[in-house]
Design a protein around this motif. Structure first.
Motif, mmCIF file in Angstrom:
data_model
loop_
_atom_site.group_PDB
_atom_site.id
_atom_site.type_symbol
_atom_site.label_atom_id
_atom_site.label_comp_id
_atom_site.label_asym_id
_atom_site.label_seq_id
_atom_site.Cartn_x
_atom_site.Cartn_y
_atom_site.Cartn_z
ATOM 1 N N LEU A 133 77.260 49.595 121.085
ATOM 2 C CA LEU A 133 76.979 48.557 120.092
ATOM 3 C C LEU A 133 76.104 49.100 118.964
ATOM 4 N N ASN A 134 75.100 49.890 119.323
ATOM 5 C CA ASN A 134 74.246 50.521 118.304
ATOM 6 C C ASN A 134 75.067 51.413 117.377
ATOM 7 N N ASN A 135 75.962 52.184 117.971
ATOM 8 C CA ASN A 135 76.783 53.107 117.180
ATOM 9 C C ASN A 135 77.782 52.380 116.293
ATOM 10 N N VAL A 136 78.315 51.281 116.789
ATOM 11 C CA VAL A 136 79.315 50.567 115.992
ATOM 12 C C VAL A 136 78.660 49.878 114.791
ATOM 13 N N ILE A 137 77.409 49.451 114.940
ATOM 14 C CA ILE A 137 76.676 48.900 113.798
ATOM 15 C C ILE A 137 76.535 49.974 112.713
ATOM 16 N N LYS A 138 76.126 51.164 113.162
ATOM 17 C CA LYS A 138 75.965 52.274 112.220
ATOM 18 C C LYS A 138 77.298 52.624 111.555
ATOM 19 N N ALA A 139 78.367 52.663 112.355
ATOM 20 C CA ALA A 139 79.692 52.988 111.820
ATOM 21 C C ALA A 139 80.126 51.971 110.783
ATOM 22 N N TYR A 140 79.811 50.696 111.023
ATOM 23 C CA TYR A 140 80.171 49.647 110.068
ATOM 24 C C TYR A 140 79.393 49.793 108.765
ATOM 25 N N ILE A 141 78.088 49.976 108.876
ATOM 26 C CA ILE A 141 77.243 50.098 107.681
ATOM 27 C C ILE A 141 77.656 51.308 106.838
ATOM 28 N N GLU A 142 77.916 52.426 107.514
ATOM 29 C CA GLU A 142 78.204 53.677 106.808
ATOM 30 C C GLU A 142 79.696 53.915 106.587
ATOM 31 N N LYS A 143 80.528 52.986 107.075
ATOM 32 C CA LYS A 143 81.987 53.138 106.988
ATOM 33 C C LYS A 143 82.427 54.483 107.568
#
Length: 219
Positions: free
Chosen positions: A132-142
């Protein structure tokens, strides 16, 4: 130019609300891990009460999306961001619901002695939280590479889930008085496993948003 400026602001607001919603859901899952580890009934009750905040954010997101589609002129990339946002918010809301379901199971178990030390369930939950932490980062940074790597971690969660269920099933025949507790622990395990599944869905939506490609990361 004015329309584009307004559209960009609305898209930024959509992104902010989605990140806020993910963080609330992540906090709910983190609290559910703590509540289970300490058999903290009050904390479980708090998780249930706080879920309303997640639902309210989803409603705000829905309203922004309706406004974006109805009043703005989104181009293809904007539409993908809007559609991805709608799907991601749905997955986030489900993660919040899963935290509530875990809290309810913890309340059903109560504060009595556990049939066995809880070791692998928290491990599985932590892996799901890392996703979940990583997917937030992936979303923010595309970041589609991070999205793909995040989804791959779902296999580890599934493996732990299978191990936990086998162990719980073995306990049932010789512990008839603990069937309710064993069943609730199985439910809790399933809910944490589903958190990872919804996170994988979010990774797929991120790839669609960035690359206009629909992929199945569960395959």
């Amino acid at each position: 130019m004015a329309i584009r400026t307004t559209l960009d602001k609305d898209l930024d607001r959509l992104k902010e609300l989605l990140v806020e919603m993910v963080n609330l859901s992540k906090t709910a899952v983190e609290k559910s891990v703590q509540s289970l580890a300490h058999q903290d009934i009050k904390l479980a009750e708090q998780i249930i009460q706080d879920d309303q905040k997640i639902n309210e954010l989803e409603e705000q997101i829905d309203n922004i999306i309706i406004q974006l589609i109805a009043q703005q002129q989104p181009v293809a990339s904007d539409l993908r961001a809007i559609i991805a946002g709608l799907k991601i918010s749905s997955d986030i809301e489900r993660i919040g619901d899963l935290a509530v379901n875990i809290a309810k199971s913890i309340i059903h178990i109560g504060d009595g002695p556990l049939i066995k030390p809880i070791v692998d369930i928290p491990k599985m939950a932590e892996k799901a939280l890392d996703m979940l932490n990583n997917v937030i980062k992936a979303y923010i940074e595309k970041d589609i590479n991070l999205a793909i790597q995040t989804a791959k971690a779902d296999d580890e969660v599934d493996e732990l889930y299978g191990k936990i269920i086998k162990e719980l099933l073995k306990l049932m025949p010789n512990n008839p008085n603990s069937i309710n507790q064993i069943t609730q622990l199985a439910f809790i395990s399933r809910h944490f496993e589903r958190v990872a599944d919804h996170t994988t869905n979010m990774a797929e939506h991120i790839i669609y948003m960035v690359k206009a490609k629909k992929v199945d990361l569960n395959a």
